[in-house]
Design an enzyme around this catalytic site. Structure first.
Site, PDB file in Angstrom:
ATOM      1  N   GLU A 248       0.793  -1.201  -0.146  1.00  0.00           N
ATOM      2  CA  GLU A 248      -0.227  -0.302   0.592  1.00  0.00           C
ATOM      3  C   GLU A 248       0.727   1.163  -0.078  1.00  0.00           C
ATOM      4  O   GLU A 248       1.935   1.248   0.745  1.00  0.00           O
ATOM      5  CB  GLU A 248      -0.535  -0.009   1.366  1.00  0.00           C
ATOM      6  CG  GLU A 248      -1.650   1.116   1.801  1.00  0.00           C
ATOM      7  CD  GLU A 248      -2.465   1.698   0.466  1.00  0.00           C
ATOM      8  OE1 GLU A 248      -2.071   1.523  -0.464  1.00  0.00           O
ATOM      9  OE2 GLU A 248      -3.993   1.467   0.983  1.00  0.00           O
ATOM     10  N   ASP A 249       0.249   2.312  -0.726  1.00  0.00           N
ATOM     11  CA  ASP A 249       1.075   3.382  -0.735  1.00  0.00           C
ATOM     12  C   ASP A 249       1.295   4.527   1.028  1.00  0.00           C
ATOM     13  O   ASP A 249       2.183   4.578   1.815  1.00  0.00           O
ATOM     14  CB  ASP A 249       0.053   4.605  -1.269  1.00  0.00           C
ATOM     15  CG  ASP A 249      -1.128   5.121  -1.277  1.00  0.00           C
ATOM     16  OD1 ASP A 249      -1.443   4.145  -0.312  1.00  0.00           O
ATOM     17  OD2 ASP A 249      -1.478   5.599  -2.262  1.00  0.00           O
TER      18      ASP A 249
ATOM     19  N   ASP B 161      -3.481   5.171   6.281  1.00  0.00           N
ATOM     20  CA  ASP B 161      -3.947   7.203   8.108  1.00  0.00           C
ATOM     21  C   ASP B 161      -5.235   6.063   8.386  1.00  0.00           C
ATOM     22  O   ASP B 161      -4.739   5.779   9.347  1.00  0.00           O
ATOM     23  CB  ASP B 161      -5.028   7.170   6.257  1.00  0.00           C
ATOM     24  CG  ASP B 161      -5.407   8.658   6.438  1.00  0.00           C
ATOM     25  OD1 ASP B 161      -5.040   9.259   7.763  1.00  0.00           O
ATOM     26  OD2 ASP B 161      -5.806   9.276   6.038  1.00  0.00           O
TER      27      ASP B 161
ATOM     28  N   PHE C 165      -0.767  15.860   4.622  1.00  0.00           N
ATOM     29  CA  PHE C 165      -1.954  15.654   3.191  1.00  0.00           C
ATOM     30  C   PHE C 165       0.039  15.345   1.989  1.00  0.00           C
ATOM     31  O   PHE C 165      -0.015  15.882   1.488  1.00  0.00           O
ATOM     32  CB  PHE C 165      -2.567  16.575   2.071  1.00  0.00           C
ATOM     33  CG  PHE C 165      -3.014  15.148   1.451  1.00  0.00           C
ATOM     34  CD1 PHE C 165      -4.386  14.444   2.193  1.00  0.00           C
ATOM     35  CD2 PHE C 165      -3.077  15.393   0.006  1.00  0.00           C
ATOM     36  CE1 PHE C 165      -4.969  13.371   0.745  1.00  0.00           C
ATOM     37  CE2 PHE C 165      -3.638  14.391  -0.896  1.00  0.00           C
ATOM     38  CZ  PHE C 165      -5.067  13.582  -0.141  1.00  0.00           C
TER      39      PHE C 165
ATOM     40  N   ASP D 286      -1.504  10.628  -4.944  1.00  0.00           N
ATOM     41  CA  ASP D 286      -1.834  12.017  -5.392  1.00  0.00           C
ATOM     42  C   ASP D 286      -3.040  12.720  -4.501  1.00  0.00           C
ATOM     43  O   ASP D 286      -3.271  12.790  -3.809  1.00  0.00           O
ATOM     44  CB  ASP D 286      -2.810  11.775  -6.302  1.00  0.00           C
ATOM     45  CG  ASP D 286      -4.003  11.211  -6.023  1.00  0.00           C
ATOM     46  OD1 ASP D 286      -3.863   9.872  -5.065  1.00  0.00           O
ATOM     47  OD2 ASP D 286      -5.043  11.781  -6.753  1.00  0.00           O
TER      48      ASP D 286
ATOM     49  N   ARG E 163       0.693  12.073  -8.896  1.00  0.00           N
ATOM     50  CA  ARG E 163       1.780  10.994  -8.691  1.00  0.00           C
ATOM     51  C   ARG E 163       2.982  10.732  -9.079  1.00  0.00           C
ATOM     52  O   ARG E 163       4.079   9.914  -8.932  1.00  0.00           O
ATOM     53  CB  ARG E 163       0.623   9.831  -9.392  1.00  0.00           C
ATOM     54  CG  ARG E 163      -0.616   9.497  -8.842  1.00  0.00           C
ATOM     55  CD  ARG E 163      -1.105   9.222  -9.296  1.00  0.00           C
ATOM     56  NE  ARG E 163      -2.589   8.531  -9.167  1.00  0.00           N
ATOM     57  CZ  ARG E 163      -3.494   8.374  -7.926  1.00  0.00           C
ATOM     58  NH1 ARG E 163      -2.824   7.609  -7.321  1.00  0.00           N
ATOM     59  NH2 ARG E 163      -4.560   8.252  -7.795  1.00  0.00           N
TER      60      ARG E 163
HETATM   61  P1  IMP Z   1      -7.542   4.862   5.187  1.00  0.00           P
HETATM   62  O1  IMP Z   1      -8.469   3.773   5.156  1.00  0.00           O
HETATM   63  O2  IMP Z   1      -7.986   5.493   5.782  1.00  0.00           O
HETATM   64  O3  IMP Z   1      -6.122   3.927   5.895  1.00  0.00           O
HETATM   65  O4  IMP Z   1      -6.582   4.907   3.932  1.00  0.00           O
HETATM   66  C1  IMP Z   1      -5.692   4.927   2.968  1.00  0.00           C
HETATM   67  C2  IMP Z   1      -5.791   5.352   1.292  1.00  0.00           C
HETATM   68  O5  IMP Z   1      -5.748   6.705   1.609  1.00  0.00           O
HETATM   69  C3  IMP Z   1      -4.771   5.508   0.773  1.00  0.00           C
HETATM   70  O6  IMP Z   1      -4.467   3.947  -0.247  1.00  0.00           O
HETATM   71  C4  IMP Z   1      -4.157   6.748   0.348  1.00  0.00           C
HETATM   72  O7  IMP Z   1      -4.533   6.243  -1.192  1.00  0.00           O
HETATM   73  C5  IMP Z   1      -5.684   7.514   0.929  1.00  0.00           C
HETATM   74  N1  IMP Z   1      -4.798   8.757   1.889  1.00  0.00           N
HETATM   75  C6  IMP Z   1      -4.761   8.896   2.720  1.00  0.00           C
HETATM   76  N2  IMP Z   1      -3.435   9.982   3.067  1.00  0.00           N
HETATM   77  C7  IMP Z   1      -3.440  10.200   2.136  1.00  0.00           C
HETATM   78  C8  IMP Z   1      -2.442  11.272   2.089  1.00  0.00           C
HETATM   79  O8  IMP Z   1      -2.019  11.670   2.483  1.00  0.00           O
HETATM   80  N3  IMP Z   1      -2.257  11.580   0.502  1.00  0.00           N
HETATM   81  C9  IMP Z   1      -2.892  10.447  -0.635  1.00  0.00           C
HETATM   82  N4  IMP Z   1      -3.597  10.212  -0.113  1.00  0.00           N
HETATM   83  C10 IMP Z   1      -3.354   9.663   0.987  1.00  0.00           C
HETATM   84 MG    MG Z   2      -4.485   3.918  -1.873  1.00  0.00          MG
END
Ligand code: IMP
Ligand code: MG
Length: 173
Positions: free
Chosen positions: A97-98, A101, A150, A157, A163
């Site tokens: 995963e990238d 969050d 962010f 992105d 990206r």
């Molecule tokens: P989670 O389910 O809240 O952990 O969200 C994860 C997803 O939210 C990641 O796979 C990203 O695609 C997106 N995301 C969360 N924070 C960021 C950020 O700071 N920049 C870009 N994408 C983010």
């Molecule tokens: Mg993602």
């Protein structure tokens, strides 16, 4: 929305960290076959760089789940938009995963792959934003821990932009 980007982690540092993660993965799996599940679209850049450096035999497949859309706040809902094509039964899965969050995406994905009777499930994320965690999730391999900002670049992105930045930056909204 201005969208000005400031560099936070430079390209060389990202690349050397990815090299370290690949070495750690090789050490842990001891030549056993690994099944990489790359979460589209953000993790694609990271997954390619990582996989190129892993020496163990690797299969890679791609999955897309619902994400932010145009906003910057997570909805807390996870929907599979595109599933992987191959079977993970009895495979050593690493979900790549990238960024983690709230943790919603990865805790759901971990459950999904555990239900599919894979041999093991681990998580590897380029970035971790621990301040925003809502759901506890064990991340086995983390590139960098980042503040509650962010983040863009290296696949991540902001409304589909940035990206292609070769470094990791912060966007001022
Ligand atoms: P989670 O389910 O809240 O952990 O969200 C994860 C997803 O939210 C990641 O796979 C990203 O695609 C997106 N995301 C969360 N924070 C960021 C950020 O700071 N920049 C870009 N994408 C983010
Ligand atoms: Mg993602």
């Amino acid at each position: 929305m201005s969208g000005k980007v400031t560099q936070m982690i430079k390209e060389e540092d990202v690349d050397s960290r990815i090299k370290e993660l690949a070495a750690k993965i090789d050490e842990d799996y001891k030549g056993e076959e690994i099944f990489i599940v790359c979460i589209l679209r953000g993790a694609a850049f990271f997954a390619c760089e990582l996989v190129k450096r892993i020496k163990a035999p690797v299969t890679i497949d791609f999955m897309q789940v619902s994400s932010y859309g145009a906003g910057t706040v997570s909805s807390g809902e996870v929907k599979i938009i595109k599933d992987i094509d191959l079977s993970v039964r009895d495979k050593n899965v690493i979900i790549v995963e990238d960024i983690v969050d709230t943790g919603n995406t990865l805790s759901t994905l971990r459950d999904i792959f555990e239900h599919r009777k894979s041999k093991s499930v681990k998580i590897c994320s380029l970035l971790d934003k621990p301040d925003r965690r809502e759901v506890e999730v064990d991340i086995d391999y983390v590139g960098f821990s980042v503040p509650d900002k962010f983040i863009v670049g290296y696949g991540l992105d902001w409304d589909q932009r940035y990206r292609n930045l070769p470094y990791i930056g912060v966007v001022e909204t």
